[in-house]
Design a protein around this motif. Structure first.
Motif, PDB file in Angstrom:
ATOM      1  N   GLN A  69       0.788  -1.218   0.000  1.00 48.55           N
ATOM      2  CA  GLN A  69       0.000   0.000   0.000  1.00 48.55           C
ATOM      3  C   GLN A  69       0.828   1.279   0.000  1.00 48.55           C
ATOM      4  OE1 GLN A  69      -2.504  -0.654   3.464  1.00 48.55           O
ATOM      5  NE2 GLN A  69      -4.053  -1.674   2.214  1.00 48.55           N
ATOM      6  N   LYS A  70       1.992   1.209   0.614  1.00 47.13           N
ATOM      7  CA  LYS A  70       2.766   2.433   0.767  1.00 47.13           C
ATOM      8  C   LYS A  70       4.229   2.101   1.016  1.00 47.13           C
ATOM      9  CE  LYS A  70       2.212   6.962   3.017  1.00 47.13           C
ATOM     10  NZ  LYS A  70       1.453   7.709   4.060  1.00 47.13           N
ATOM     11  N   ILE A  71       5.123   2.975   0.530  1.00 44.21           N
ATOM     12  CA  ILE A  71       6.560   2.843   0.801  1.00 44.21           C
ATOM     13  C   ILE A  71       7.014   4.125   1.488  1.00 44.21           C
ATOM     14  CG2 ILE A  71       8.863   2.504  -0.168  1.00 44.21           C
ATOM     15  CD1 ILE A  71       7.521   1.159  -2.589  1.00 44.21           C
ATOM     16  N   ILE A  72       7.610   3.968   2.662  1.00 43.94           N
ATOM     17  CA  ILE A  72       8.069   5.114   3.445  1.00 43.94           C
ATOM     18  C   ILE A  72       9.563   4.967   3.704  1.00 43.94           C
ATOM     19  CG2 ILE A  72       7.826   6.380   5.614  1.00 43.94           C
ATOM     20  CD1 ILE A  72       4.964   5.204   5.778  1.00 43.94           C
ATOM     21  N   PHE A  73      10.324   6.013   3.421  1.00 47.61           N
ATOM     22  CA  PHE A  73      11.770   5.987   3.647  1.00 47.61           C
ATOM     23  C   PHE A  73      12.089   6.630   4.993  1.00 47.61           C
ATOM     24  CE2 PHE A  73      11.417   5.505  -0.903  1.00 47.61           C
ATOM     25  CZ  PHE A  73      12.400   4.570  -1.184  1.00 47.61           C
ATOM     26  N   LEU A  74      12.899   5.934   5.774  1.00 46.16           N
ATOM     27  CA  LEU A  74      13.307   6.400   7.092  1.00 46.16           C
ATOM     28  C   LEU A  74      14.831   6.496   7.155  1.00 46.16           C
ATOM     29  CD1 LEU A  74      11.022   4.162   9.344  1.00 46.16           C
ATOM     30  CD2 LEU A  74      10.619   6.535   8.700  1.00 46.16           C
ATOM     31  N   GLU A  75      15.321   7.482   7.869  1.00 42.01           N
ATOM     32  CA  GLU A  75      16.767   7.645   8.030  1.00 42.01           C
ATOM     33  C   GLU A  75      17.144   7.416   9.481  1.00 42.01           C
ATOM     34  OE1 GLU A  75      20.346  10.805   6.922  1.00 42.01           O
ATOM     35  OE2 GLU A  75      18.261  11.491   7.012  1.00 42.01           O
ATOM     36  N   GLU A  76      18.071   6.489   9.706  1.00 44.49           N
ATOM     37  CA  GLU A  76      18.549   6.205  11.053  1.00 44.49           C
ATOM     38  C   GLU A  76      19.417   7.369  11.547  1.00 44.49           C
ATOM     39  OE1 GLU A  76      18.020   3.613  13.140  1.00 44.49           O
ATOM     40  OE2 GLU A  76      16.662   2.583  11.765  1.00 44.49           O
ATOM     41  N   PRO A  77      19.472   7.572  12.872  1.00 38.73           N
ATOM     42  CA  PRO A  77      20.230   8.712  13.415  1.00 38.73           C
ATOM     43  C   PRO A  77      21.725   8.458  13.522  1.00 38.73           C
ATOM     44  CG  PRO A  77      19.154   7.534  15.188  1.00 38.73           C
ATOM     45  CD  PRO A  77      18.717   6.869  13.913  1.00 38.73           C
ATOM     46  N   PHE A  78      22.361   8.300  12.369  1.00 43.51           N
ATOM     47  CA  PHE A  78      23.813   8.138  12.330  1.00 43.51           C
ATOM     48  C   PHE A  78      24.424   9.296  11.538  1.00 43.51           C
ATOM     49  CE2 PHE A  78      22.347   3.603  12.468  1.00 43.51           C
ATOM     50  CZ  PHE A  78      22.720   3.372  13.793  1.00 43.51           C
ATOM     51  N   TYR A  79      25.533   9.819  12.022  1.00 44.46           N
ATOM     52  CA  TYR A  79      26.290  10.864  11.332  1.00 44.46           C
ATOM     53  C   TYR A  79      25.494  12.172  11.223  1.00 44.46           C
ATOM     54  CZ  TYR A  79      28.523   6.511   9.917  1.00 44.46           C
ATOM     55  OH  TYR A  79      29.086   5.267   9.932  1.00 44.46           O
ATOM     56  N   GLY A  80      26.207  13.262  11.176  1.00 45.63           N
ATOM     57  CA  GLY A  80      25.578  14.564  10.979  1.00 45.63           C
ATOM     58  C   GLY A  80      24.722  14.991  12.160  1.00 45.63           C
ATOM     59  N   LYS A  81      23.544  15.490  11.859  1.00 51.85           N
ATOM     60  CA  LYS A  81      22.625  16.023  12.876  1.00 51.85           C
ATOM     61  C   LYS A  81      21.845  14.882  13.525  1.00 51.85           C
ATOM     62  CE  LYS A  81      22.264  20.385  10.349  1.00 51.85           C
ATOM     63  NZ  LYS A  81      21.353  21.331   9.642  1.00 51.85           N
ATOM     64  N   VAL A  82      22.510  14.177  14.414  1.00 51.29           N
ATOM     65  CA  VAL A  82      21.974  12.943  14.990  1.00 51.29           C
ATOM     66  C   VAL A  82      20.708  13.204  15.798  1.00 51.29           C
ATOM     67  CG1 VAL A  82      22.446  11.058  16.595  1.00 51.29           C
ATOM     68  CG2 VAL A  82      24.228  11.817  15.014  1.00 51.29           C
ATOM     69  N   PHE A  83      20.695  14.263  16.612  1.00 49.68           N
ATOM     70  CA  PHE A  83      19.527  14.532  17.457  1.00 49.68           C
ATOM     71  C   PHE A  83      18.301  14.887  16.623  1.00 49.68           C
ATOM     72  CE2 PHE A  83      23.030  15.282  20.464  1.00 49.68           C
ATOM     73  CZ  PHE A  83      22.608  14.474  21.512  1.00 49.68           C
ATOM     74  N   ILE A  84      18.500  15.652  15.573  1.00 46.33           N
ATOM     75  CA  ILE A  84      17.386  16.010  14.685  1.00 46.33           C
ATOM     76  C   ILE A  84      16.870  14.763  13.951  1.00 46.33           C
ATOM     77  CG2 ILE A  84      16.756  17.314  12.613  1.00 46.33           C
ATOM     78  CD1 ILE A  84      18.710  19.494  13.538  1.00 46.33           C
ATOM     79  N   LYS A  85      17.794  13.947  13.466  1.00 45.32           N
ATOM     80  CA  LYS A  85      17.402  12.711  12.775  1.00 45.32           C
ATOM     81  C   LYS A  85      16.643  11.779  13.716  1.00 45.32           C
ATOM     82  CE  LYS A  85      21.201  12.572   9.400  1.00 45.32           C
ATOM     83  NZ  LYS A  85      22.390  11.807   8.956  1.00 45.32           N
ATOM     84  N   ASN A  86      17.123  11.687  14.954  1.00 45.70           N
ATOM     85  CA  ASN A  86      16.475  10.807  15.922  1.00 45.70           C
ATOM     86  C   ASN A  86      15.066  11.288  16.247  1.00 45.70           C
ATOM     87  OD1 ASN A  86      16.565   8.671  18.106  1.00 45.70           O
ATOM     88  ND2 ASN A  86      16.284  10.495  19.370  1.00 45.70           N
ATOM     89  N   SER A  87      14.912  12.598  16.421  1.00 42.51           N
ATOM     90  CA  SER A  87      13.596  13.162  16.715  1.00 42.51           C
ATOM     91  C   SER A  87      12.623  12.918  15.565  1.00 42.51           C
ATOM     92  CB  SER A  87      13.731  14.668  16.977  1.00 42.51           C
ATOM     93  OG  SER A  87      12.467  15.249  17.210  1.00 42.51           O
ATOM     94  N   ARG A  88      13.119  13.104  14.334  1.00 43.98           N
ATOM     95  CA  ARG A  88      12.270  12.895  13.160  1.00 43.98           C
ATOM     96  C   ARG A  88      11.894  11.420  13.024  1.00 43.98           C
ATOM     97  NH1 ARG A  88      15.083  15.614   9.550  1.00 43.98           N
ATOM     98  NH2 ARG A  88      16.393  13.861   8.913  1.00 43.98           N
TER      99      ARG A  88
END
Length: 449
Positions: A69-88
């Protein structure tokens, strides 16, 4: 056209959330499970990285994935802005669970941040959680942890420090990484820490060590490795690799492999070397360093033996996708022979498996040889360990793969291949608790947890 599997029938319509973090392993393995599931179950796919264009096109084919039904891309909180990635990541997973309300969660791991959030939210809504193996497991976690510590002590620490100090600092860094990812990051998004020592930082990554209800592995070998790592036996079940199951195997042949054969064809005089990206190694007896120079010298010797014995054979060197030094590999190895081609690391390995008559792996051998033994079981697959490396014998006694630990044996086998006299050992059938992914889910969904 891929024929519909009449044996996969169910009246249930439980909703499935299917998560994969590694695009390469998704293509070689997990997409086969997804194909079976999406014939029956309404499914949402969570992907942890950019997939190749061929796979993307296949996934959007409703004839192949009618219930996707749907494909969703997720980014793990590694490298760069880790806290922002983790929150998202935390926010998106929470929203997905709330909006889709899945009955079943299937993930390729239960140790990375995305999976940890996913499993926690799944428990709150009473969903069944299943971790399914996606790639070859080289060894038990204790050995992988030791290998990682040794590697980082030489490659990521100042050489002027005594080895014992470097090793201590590497282990300290791992504990800090564990605290950061399993305690601090969840606290920053209002979640309780993920307690327990099971962690990717310590290479304790056997499926099922954390929150999943069940863990699915390929064979008795992986089952035993998981038991050694501490996975409870009551959680473990065996489901053979998709390439060993008729329905999924037909999907792979039609969707991927036939395209390669139509474009490139197969050649009885083509050999592909699956190129490890490891710069150094360690002796398996005393863990002493095998230097970068020794590793390179060994690789030159391997390629030279192949070129001198299999004259006029086409030879591909397929670097690991993470390889950064492709120009250096080209500079050193392509001048050895006009028949040698160093390929693009990002190209899918299955393309070269289909094109080749012989597939060769050098330490540390990755999932690729394992996949080759299933994708093309009739082909010659060699795992080399001429330096007697720590973890270099992962394919020793492995069904369908010839393990070679000395130069004389390697040369003799090359001569047999040259003279068309090589006899491959017959494969032994492996056991499986289920015939396909649908049968597995139907069975586990009825089991009391």
């Amino acid at each position: 056209m891929i024929k519909e599997n009449k044996q996969i029938e169910t009246k249930t319509k439980q909703k499935v959330l299917f998560r994969a973090i590694n695009p390469a392993l998704f293509r070689t393995t997990l997409i086969g499970n997804l194909y079976e599931i999406s014939q029956v179950y309404p499914t949402v796919l969570l992907l942890g990285g950019k997939i190749d264009s061929e796979t993307e096109k296949i996934l959007h084919n409703k004839g192949l994935f009618p219930q996707l039904q749907k494909i969703i891309f997720l980014e793990e909180p590694f490298y760069g802005k880790v806290f922002i990635k983790n929150s998202r990541l935390h926010r998106i997973i929470k929203e997905i669970i709330e909006s889709h309300k899945p009955d079943i969660i299937i993930s390729a791991d239960d140790t990375y941040p995305g999976s940890l959030y996913l499993m926690r939210f799944a428990k709150k809504i009473g969903a069944l959680t299943v971790v399914i193996q996606s790639g070859f497991q080289i060894a038990e976690g204790e050995k992988l942890y030791l290998w990682s510590c040794l590697m980082n002590s030489y490659l990521k620490m100042p050489n002027f420090l005594p080895f014992s100090i470097r090793l201590f600092l590497v282990k300290l860094k791992k504990y800090l990484g564990y605290f950061f990812y399993y305690w601090l990051l969840p606290l920053t998004v209002g979640e309780m820490p993920f307690r327990g020592k099971t962690s990717f930082a310590f290479w304790k990554i056997s499926a099922g060590l954390r929150g999943a209800d069940y863990s699915i592995v390929f064979s008795k070998r992986e089952y035993n490795l998981c038991i050694k790592d501490g996975v409870p036996a009551k959680k473990l079940f065996i489901l053979s690799h998709p390439l060993k199951r008729d329905t999924a195997q037909n999907f792979f042949k039609e969707a991927y492999f036939s395209n390669t054969l139509n474009k490139q064809g197969t050649n009885s005089k083509t050999l592909t070397v699956m190129w490890s990206d490891e710069k150094i190694g360690f002796n398996k007896n005393d863990y002493s360093l095998i230097s970068k120079e020794e590793i390179e010298k060994n690789k030159i010797k391997i390629i030279t033996l192949i070129v001198e014995t299999l004259k006029e054979w086409r030879i591909f060197i397929k670097p690991h996708p993470s390889a950064q030094n492709v120009s250096e590999i080209k500079r050193i190895f392509e001048p050895i022979s006009n028949y040698i081609t160093v390929t693009n690391p990002s190209e899918p390995a299955d393309k070269y498996i289909e094109m080749s008559n012989v597939i060769v792996g050098i330490p540390l051998s990755s999932t690729t040889l394992f996949t080759a033994s299933l994708q093309c079981p009739e082909k010659i697959i060699l795992s080399l360990d001429l330096n007697q490396e720590f973890l270099g014998d992962s394919y020793k006694d492995f069904n369908g793969i010839e393990y070679i630990n000395n130069e004389d044996k390697f040369l003799n086998i090359l001569k047999l291949i040259r003279d068309n006299k090589y006899q491959k050992k017959p494969k032994v059938q492996s056991e499986s608790d289920f015939s396909n992914t649908i049968e597995m889910l139907n069975s586990l969904y009825k089991k009391p947890i």
